[in-house]
Design an enzyme around this catalytic site. Structure first.
Site, short mmCIF file in Angstrom:
data_model
loop_
_atom_site.label_atom_id
_atom_site.label_comp_id
_atom_site.label_asym_id
_atom_site.label_seq_id
_atom_site.Cartn_x
_atom_site.Cartn_y
_atom_site.Cartn_z
CD GLU A 99 -2.86 -1.49 2.22
OE1 GLU A 99 -2.98 -0.62 3.09
OE2 GLU A 99 -3.44 -2.59 2.25
CD GLU A 119 -4.21 -5.90 3.37
OE1 GLU A 119 -4.99 -5.11 3.89
OE2 GLU A 119 -2.97 -5.81 3.50
#
Ligand code: BMA
Length: 399
Positions: free
Chosen positions: A206, A314
């Site tokens: 991320e 995710e």
């Protein structure tokens, strides 16, 4: 994207050639194409190599389902042997098990969520013995301040070669390597003798968001790429770990979403899995399913053209307050077109225990939860595979 600079390298010579020193290679354009036919580690163990090829092959037919921390605890229980919220509801364990390594770097006995590493080692071996896929994330503490991963004090430059905290960083990687190297289970290539367990390692994730200290707002693309390449080179060439596949996993970011995907890309020679982290929000927004389909199609096309494994690394809907979430949103997005469905796996986040965390931080249903029926319908879809319908991922046809 410039596609003219195509470099074909069948066996990437950066393994033993570096003579047990971690390299700090010169910058490369993220657009540079290095076609590697197998995992980036040419000395990958037979099981790791088989996992890479099998996931690539499987991706055109099935999507494996995964859950973070599945065996360690659930919504209403902690460390009960044989228990899993996914299994409670569907009758099967997930096909992919996610684990979190934060805290290893400073020698802690348990991770940020209280999971003891000694027990994690056992759960990893258990999932692997049943044929599941193991993946690990790493919310590493801020190496400059000692704060957690969300402390965005500038730190990347300090841990790179030449930086004031570089030695501390290699010690962190040493601790990580010790744990990752200690994971062992019956090998398919060794007649059942213990061999290293393959792990899809997903560090520095991320990075297109602003919440972690390694995120691109807090460093530069070049420093981020150096961090990534150093991590790979150190674990593989200095520490000699050959049981890792490396997953690069940006998050959905800003108005142009997947458009920022390549901002930190370290190059095809350093990545095995093209991942993507993208969560659903509570309220259904028009176009959100279609936009995830579009992102996944883009991801699959990139992965297929680079010989990588595409995955939704995710995702999920916190607290699952949408009774048809699994079929109407998650499955619909993945099955949105003939390309998006070719991801190898999808993993949802953890079921934080309701006694230790009171904000309903869970991502798979527990028995009786409002989406339990829909989750069973999702599992019945032949596209998705849980542990009860897994092919042998650790053996290739020729083995
Ligand atoms: C986050 C949350 C946190 C957790 C962290 C690392 O997304 O689930 O509660 O500590 O992941 O697992």
């Amino acid at each position: 994207m410039r596609l003219s600079a195509v470099v074909v390298v069948l066996a990437l010579g950066c393994g033993s050639a570096s003579g047990h020193r971690a390299s700090d290679p010169a910058p490369r354009a993220a657009t540079e194409r290095v076609l590697v036919s197998g995992p980036i580690d040419r000395d990958a163990t037979p099981e790791t190599r088989a996992l890479f090829h099998n996931l690539r092959r499987l991706a055109s037919q099935h999507v494996l389902f995964g859950h973070q921390d599945d065996l360690a605890y659930g919504y209403d229980w902690v460390a009960e042997p044989g228990r899993s919220d996914v299994k409670d509801v569907t009758g099967s364990f997930p096909a992919v098990y996610g684990w979190e390594l934060s805290g290893l770097e400073t020698g802690k006995a348990a991770n940020i969520d209280g999971v003891e590493f000694a027990r994690m080692r056992g759960w990893i071996a258990e999932g692997y013995r049943r044929g599941g896929v193991i993946t690990a994330s790493w919310h590493m503490d801020n190496p400059v301040t000692g704060g957690n991963a969300w402390d965005t004090t500038s730190a990347v430059a300090a841990i790179l070669p030449g930086g004031a905290r570089h030695a501390q960083f290699t010690q962190s990687l040493d601790r990580l390597a010790e744990f990752l190297g200690s994971l062992r289970g019956p090998g398919r290539s060794s007649g059942g003798r213990d061999t290293p367990i393959p792990v899809i390692f997903r560090p520095w994730h991320e990075m297109t968001g602003g919440w972690f200290w390694w995120g691109l707002p807090h460093t530069t693309s070049y420093e981020y790429q150096r961090l990534w390449r150093f991590t790979v080179a150190y674990l593989r060439d200095v520490r000699g770990l050959h049981n890792l596949l490396y997953a690069y996993a940006p998050n959905a970011s800003g108005a142009d979403g997947i458009g920022t995907y390549m901002a930190g890309y370290p190059g095809d020679g350093y990545v095995d899995v093209l991942g993507y982290d993208s969560y659903f929000s509570d309220t259904r927004r028009p176009g959100d399913v279609a936009s995830l389909t579009q992102s996944l199609s883009w991801l699959v096309a990139q992965a297929e053209s680079r010989n990588k494994i595409p995955a939704l690394t995710e995702t999920g809907l916190q607290a699952l307050r949408d009774s048809s979430f699994w079929t109407a949103r998650l499955a619909s997005a993945i099955k949105g077109d003939s390309v998006s469905r070719r991801i190898a796996y999808v993993m949802v986040w953890r079921n934080a225990n309701r006694h230790t965390r009171t904000d309903e931080h869970f991502y798979v249903p527990y028995l009786g939860q409002a989406t339990a029926d829909d989750f069973r319908r999702f599992k019945a879809d032949p596209l998705f595979r849980f542990e009860d319908a897994l092919p042998d991922l650790y053996r290739t046809a020729s083995q």
